[in-house]
Design a protein around this motif. Structure first.
Motif, PDB file in Angstrom:
ATOM      1  N   THR A  79       0.913  -1.256   0.104  1.00  0.00           N
ATOM      2  CA  THR A  79      -0.044   0.035  -0.225  1.00  0.00           C
ATOM      3  C   THR A  79       0.879   1.211  -0.006  1.00  0.00           C
ATOM      4  OG1 THR A  79      -0.274   0.273   2.437  1.00  0.00           O
ATOM      5  CG2 THR A  79      -1.858  -1.297   1.314  1.00  0.00           C
ATOM      6  N   GLU A  80       0.288   2.237   0.116  1.00  0.00           N
ATOM      7  CA  GLU A  80       1.292   3.604   0.054  1.00  0.00           C
ATOM      8  C   GLU A  80       2.013   3.593   1.358  1.00  0.00           C
ATOM      9  OE1 GLU A  80       0.322   8.432   0.068  1.00  0.00           O
ATOM     10  OE2 GLU A  80      -1.183   7.125  -0.183  1.00  0.00           O
ATOM     11  N   ASN A  81       1.702   2.998   2.190  1.00  0.00           N
ATOM     12  CA  ASN A  81       2.273   3.031   3.722  1.00  0.00           C
ATOM     13  C   ASN A  81       3.088   1.697   4.071  1.00  0.00           C
ATOM     14  OD1 ASN A  81       1.209   5.538   3.985  1.00  0.00           O
ATOM     15  ND2 ASN A  81      -0.722   4.860   4.949  1.00  0.00           N
ATOM     16  N   VAL A  82       2.707   0.674   3.303  1.00  0.00           N
ATOM     17  CA  VAL A  82       3.429  -0.767   3.778  1.00  0.00           C
ATOM     18  C   VAL A  82       4.225  -1.285   2.802  1.00  0.00           C
ATOM     19  CG1 VAL A  82       3.011  -2.857   4.550  1.00  0.00           C
ATOM     20  CG2 VAL A  82       1.393  -0.965   5.123  1.00  0.00           C
ATOM     21  N   THR A  83       5.764  -1.590   2.952  1.00  0.00           N
ATOM     22  CA  THR A  83       6.397  -2.049   2.226  1.00  0.00           C
ATOM     23  C   THR A  83       6.943  -3.429   2.697  1.00  0.00           C
ATOM     24  OG1 THR A  83       7.308   0.085   1.428  1.00  0.00           O
ATOM     25  CG2 THR A  83       8.569  -1.722   0.853  1.00  0.00           C
ATOM     26  N   LEU A 142       9.382  -5.897   7.197  1.00  0.00           N
ATOM     27  CA  LEU A 142       8.033  -5.184   6.844  1.00  0.00           C
ATOM     28  C   LEU A 142       8.156  -3.549   7.573  1.00  0.00           C
ATOM     29  CD1 LEU A 142       5.188  -5.720   5.683  1.00  0.00           C
ATOM     30  CD2 LEU A 142       4.516  -5.631   8.102  1.00  0.00           C
ATOM     31  N   ALA A 143       8.190  -2.536   6.580  1.00  0.00           N
ATOM     32  CA  ALA A 143       8.234  -1.164   6.974  1.00  0.00           C
ATOM     33  C   ALA A 143       6.923  -0.560   6.847  1.00  0.00           C
ATOM     34  CB  ALA A 143       9.277  -0.539   6.084  1.00  0.00           C
ATOM     35  N   ALA A 170       0.678   7.510   8.346  1.00  0.00           N
ATOM     36  CA  ALA A 170       0.109   8.367   7.510  1.00  0.00           C
ATOM     37  C   ALA A 170       0.087   9.948   8.144  1.00  0.00           C
ATOM     38  CB  ALA A 170      -1.218   8.077   7.388  1.00  0.00           C
ATOM     39  N   ASP A 171       0.430  10.919   7.132  1.00  0.00           N
ATOM     40  CA  ASP A 171       0.542  12.047   7.511  1.00  0.00           C
ATOM     41  C   ASP A 171       1.631  12.561   8.399  1.00  0.00           C
ATOM     42  OD1 ASP A 171      -1.646  12.774   5.990  1.00  0.00           O
ATOM     43  OD2 ASP A 171      -3.077  12.317   7.440  1.00  0.00           O
ATOM     44  N   SER A 172       2.690  11.839   8.407  1.00  0.00           N
ATOM     45  CA  SER A 172       3.994  11.843   9.342  1.00  0.00           C
ATOM     46  C   SER A 172       4.967  11.241   8.652  1.00  0.00           C
ATOM     47  CB  SER A 172       3.760  11.434  10.554  1.00  0.00           C
ATOM     48  OG  SER A 172       3.782   9.716  10.517  1.00  0.00           O
ATOM     49  N   ASN A 173       6.286  11.737   9.049  1.00  0.00           N
ATOM     50  CA  ASN A 173       7.396  11.041   8.655  1.00  0.00           C
ATOM     51  C   ASN A 173       8.106  10.316   9.434  1.00  0.00           C
ATOM     52  OD1 ASN A 173       9.431  10.834   7.017  1.00  0.00           O
ATOM     53  ND2 ASN A 173      10.456  12.934   6.999  1.00  0.00           N
ATOM     54  N   SER A 174       7.374   9.020  10.019  1.00  0.00           N
ATOM     55  CA  SER A 174       7.611   8.006  10.869  1.00  0.00           C
ATOM     56  C   SER A 174       7.541   6.780  10.218  1.00  0.00           C
ATOM     57  CB  SER A 174       6.908   8.217  11.982  1.00  0.00           C
ATOM     58  OG  SER A 174       6.947   9.619  12.730  1.00  0.00           O
ATOM     59  N   TYR A 175       8.306   5.907  10.674  1.00  0.00           N
ATOM     60  CA  TYR A 175       8.451   4.454  10.112  1.00  0.00           C
ATOM     61  C   TYR A 175       8.641   3.454  11.328  1.00  0.00           C
ATOM     62  CZ  TYR A 175       9.830   6.421   5.567  1.00  0.00           C
ATOM     63  OH  TYR A 175       9.688   7.155   4.408  1.00  0.00           O
ATOM     64  N   LEU A 187      12.936  -4.947  16.202  1.00  0.00           N
ATOM     65  CA  LEU A 187      12.030  -3.843  15.886  1.00  0.00           C
ATOM     66  C   LEU A 187      12.261  -2.469  15.963  1.00  0.00           C
ATOM     67  CD1 LEU A 187       8.827  -3.312  15.830  1.00  0.00           C
ATOM     68  CD2 LEU A 187       8.854  -3.577  18.442  1.00  0.00           C
ATOM     69  N   ALA A 188      12.082  -1.759  15.042  1.00  0.00           N
ATOM     70  CA  ALA A 188      12.604  -0.399  15.005  1.00  0.00           C
ATOM     71  C   ALA A 188      11.726   0.808  14.678  1.00  0.00           C
ATOM     72  CB  ALA A 188      13.834  -0.327  13.953  1.00  0.00           C
ATOM     73  N   TRP A 189      12.124   1.927  15.273  1.00  0.00           N
ATOM     74  CA  TRP A 189      10.857   3.055  14.923  1.00  0.00           C
ATOM     75  C   TRP A 189      11.930   4.211  14.714  1.00  0.00           C
ATOM     76  CZ3 TRP A 189       9.528   7.345  18.600  1.00  0.00           C
ATOM     77  CH2 TRP A 189       8.406   8.160  18.158  1.00  0.00           C
TER      78      TRP A 189
END
Length: 658
Positions: A408-412, A435-436, A440-445, A482-484
């Motif tokens: 999706t736009e947010n899931v790789t 999985l990354a 939405a609407d933020s620059n967070s992964y 697990l990373a953020w």
């Protein structure tokens, strides 16, 4: 075990090419001049050329996942390298989260890198993607970073976690790629002369050309570390030549060469160093490294990319050691040893990447690696002298595949698999999946990653005349992370945290016997976390900090591992005081940790905090000056039992550029 070479005197094609340092030198610089000339021979500069992935290791063979790679990775930029003005690459890496480096000697010894609690030989080291680990050394195949000058680098990339599904053997706990060329290398000529306390001296040279057809760079370095510590010396001569050539709008060529010679003297490992060693004679090491790498990349519009990589690597190390006297830990000590180790490694790989719009990338390829190694070994016991010559040739045939999908736009999602068929050893199949998720609407992964790794037994472990075991099996690993990561305040602040859990199995360990030998046994578990933050307070001031925790334990045992501090931290401040003056202040904290030496037995080394200061002054458009103060507060500490650090040292450099 691999086939034995029948004729000791038979020279490989590569060893003939590099048999003389002067020839290799001339080859590097002639190659650079020819590539420079070829850029003008092709005609006018092209304003459009295909975007081809740089040398960076990104945990993927595809640039498709560049922004959303689902695992922890860190890139030390050319700006950071320049700001730190580090003597060695170990100094650059030591400030990165999750990395601990110990050196039995700050100058003449060999540095060991522990990534997230794994052994030093669990890290795969590359130069522009070319493997340079040395399986003939007694450290199980790690790399001595003294062979590379930080000044020759455009960047360093660190990828954490098992990576054998991408890169095969040695990538048990991570990959470090040293980058000498990329598209951003400028057209310039630079020279830097440096002198410091305790007879330190260094000279560095770099020249680059950049236009629409060619990006090229050559570097040369001479280093004499001085005599700050009793008996320890290091002198090296290091050279690189690199080029990126745009052939046409669909294809590109990358070439690089490396040559270095390093002479070292130091007290032997485990001897207790200047403080405790009963034998005052020193180890001497003479090391030569040569490497050549060529890559050809061809794009067919927006749907397909093909790449072929070929490389040659040669390393020769001569060691003359006086041995270590008997002591508390070992009533026999280590006998005097003379060794002459040589390695030739040839690698060839080819793969294709197939795109389906902007959402899917599929990679499939194959590679072959051939290693030819020899070890000439002499051990001098009071009652007997043992002479042994061993040769080992082995090939590894590999096939690999990788699938990257933006669901999706947010899931790789990333999946990779690799099969390695190793001559004389059971084959290995490695897997990874990650999985990354981008909020939405933020620059967070948010990233989740699982991977497997393996390491084939080193030549030393298989062939050593005293403890070698020819039936050793590969060591294995599994890693979970697990990373953020998030960017705040208009990207002025970057914060990242990661939690990891790694298991290393079938480890090679020493069994006292009889007979004494190396065997596969044991399991080590490492768990921990890392956090880092960087914040640009203004256009002239930037602050950074990191904190790492790693708990490494032997399964089913209360024995504590050496050189594994649980806590490490670093802080830095970069300040542009005015148009001419900038300052860079760093601090590194290392927790208490266990070490051992033969004369003393186990000892716990104290925690320490070391600060370093760099001041850069812009004299005019052509000249700059640097003042470097290492160990600013004159901290008294040891990185290995009995091996002192030199205390506060100062260096002054004058640089010229055009």
């Amino acid at each position: 075990m691999g086939a034995t070479r029948a004729n000791k005197g038979a020279a490989s094609p590569f060893s003939e090419i590099i048999s003389r340092k002067d020839s290799c030198f001339k080859y590097l610089f002639i190659s650079y001049l020819l590539l420079t000339a070829s850029s003008f021979a092709t005609g006018e500069e092209s304003s459009e050329f295909v975007r081809i992935p740089d040398f960076e290791v990104t945990g993927s063979r595809s640039n498709y996942l560049k922004e959303s790679i689902p695992l922890s990775h860190r890139f030390i930029s050319i700006g950071d390298i320049s700001d730190q003005n580090a003597i060695g690459i170990e100094d650059l890496l030591a400030r990165s989260p999750g990395i601990h480096i110990d050196r039995s000697s700050r100058s003449g010894g060999v540095g060991s890198l522990y990534l997230r609690g794994g052994d030093p030989n669990f890290v795969l080291t590359l130069v522009n993607g070319v493997k340079i680990n040395d399986p003939t050394n007694d450290r199980g195949g790690s790399f001595d970073y003294a062979s590379i000058d930080p000044f020759s680098l455009q960047g360093v990339e660190i990828v954490k976690g098992a990576q054998s599904a991408l890169y095969g053997s040695e990538a048990l706990s991570g990959v470090i790629n040293l980058v000498t060329i990329d598209d951003s290398a400028p057209s310039e000529v630079r020279f830097l002369g440096e002198a410091g306390t305790d007879s330190f001296k260094q000279a560095r040279f770099a020249a680059g050309e950049s236009n629409g057809k060619l990006v090229s760079r050559v570097t040369a370095n001479y280093l004499d570390i001085g005599d700050a510590i009793e008996g320890e010396r290091l002198k090296s001569r290091r050279y690189t030549a690199s080029a990126l050539v745009t052939i046409d709008e669909d294809s590109k060529l990358r070439v690089f060469g490396l040559a270095s010679n390093t002479d070292k003297t130091a007290f032997p490992d485990d001897s207790g160093g200047p403080l405790f060693s009963d034998i005052r004679d020193l180890d001497t090491r003479d090391i030569e490294d040569h490497a050549l790498g060529i890559s050809y990349i061809y794009h067919t519009k927006e749907t397909t990319r093909f790449q072929i990589d070929a490389s040659l690597y040669n390393r020769r190390e001569k060691i003359d050691s006086p041995g270590v006297a008997p002591g508390l830990r070992d009533p026999f000590g280590i006998p005097p040893t003379i060794s002459d180790n040589e390695l030739d490694r040839y690698q060839l790989s080819a793969y294709g990447e197939f795109f389906n719009g902007d959402t899917t990338s599929f990679i499939v390829g194959a590679s072959i690696e051939s290693e030819e190694s020899s070890v000439d070994y002499t051990l001098v016991f009071p009652w007997q002298t043992i002479n042994d010559f061993s040769e080992l040739d082995r090939e590894t045939h590999s096939g690999f595949a990788e699938f990257d999908w933006q669901a999706t736009e947010n899931v790789t999602w990333q999946v990779g698999i690799r099969h390695d068929d190793i001559e004389g050893i059971d084959s290995e199949t490695s897997f990874l999946s990650g999985l990354a998720y981008k909020f939405a609407d933020s620059n967070s992964y948010l990233r989740v990653h699982y991977a497997e790794g393996f390491k084939k037994p080193s030549v030393f472990a298989l062939t050593n005349p005293v403890v070698g075991n020819p039936i050793l099996e590969p060591e294995d690993s599994q890693s979970f992370e697990l990373a953020w990561e998030t960017f705040l305040a208009d990207d002025q602040t970057r914060f990242e945290m990661a939690f990891f859990d790694q298991t290393f199995e079938n480890l090679v360990d020493f069994d006292s016997g009889p007979p004494p030998m190396l065997v596969n046994r044991g399991q080590v578990d490492t768990k921990g976390g890392e956090a880092s933050i960087s914040h640009a307070i203004s256009d002239t001031l930037e602050l950074q900090g990191s904190l790492s925790y790693a708990d490494a334990s032997i399964a089913g045992s209360s024995e504590e591992l050496r050189h594994r501090p649980q806590w490490r931290g670093s802080v830095s401040a970069k300040w542009q005081a005015n148009e001419k003056t900038s300052m860079y202040l760093t601090g590194t904290y290392v927790d208490r940790r266990l070490d051992s030496s033969i004369p003393t037995g186990d000892k716990r080394l104290g925690a320490f905090f070391r600060a370093d200061l760099r001041i850069k002054y812009h004299i005019n458009d052509s000249f700059e000056a640097w003042l470097a103060i290492d160990n600013l507060f004159d901290e008294d500490y040891q990185e290995a039992v009995g091996f002192l650090n030199p205390g506060r040292q100062a260096r002054l450099a004058i640089g010229w550029k055009q």
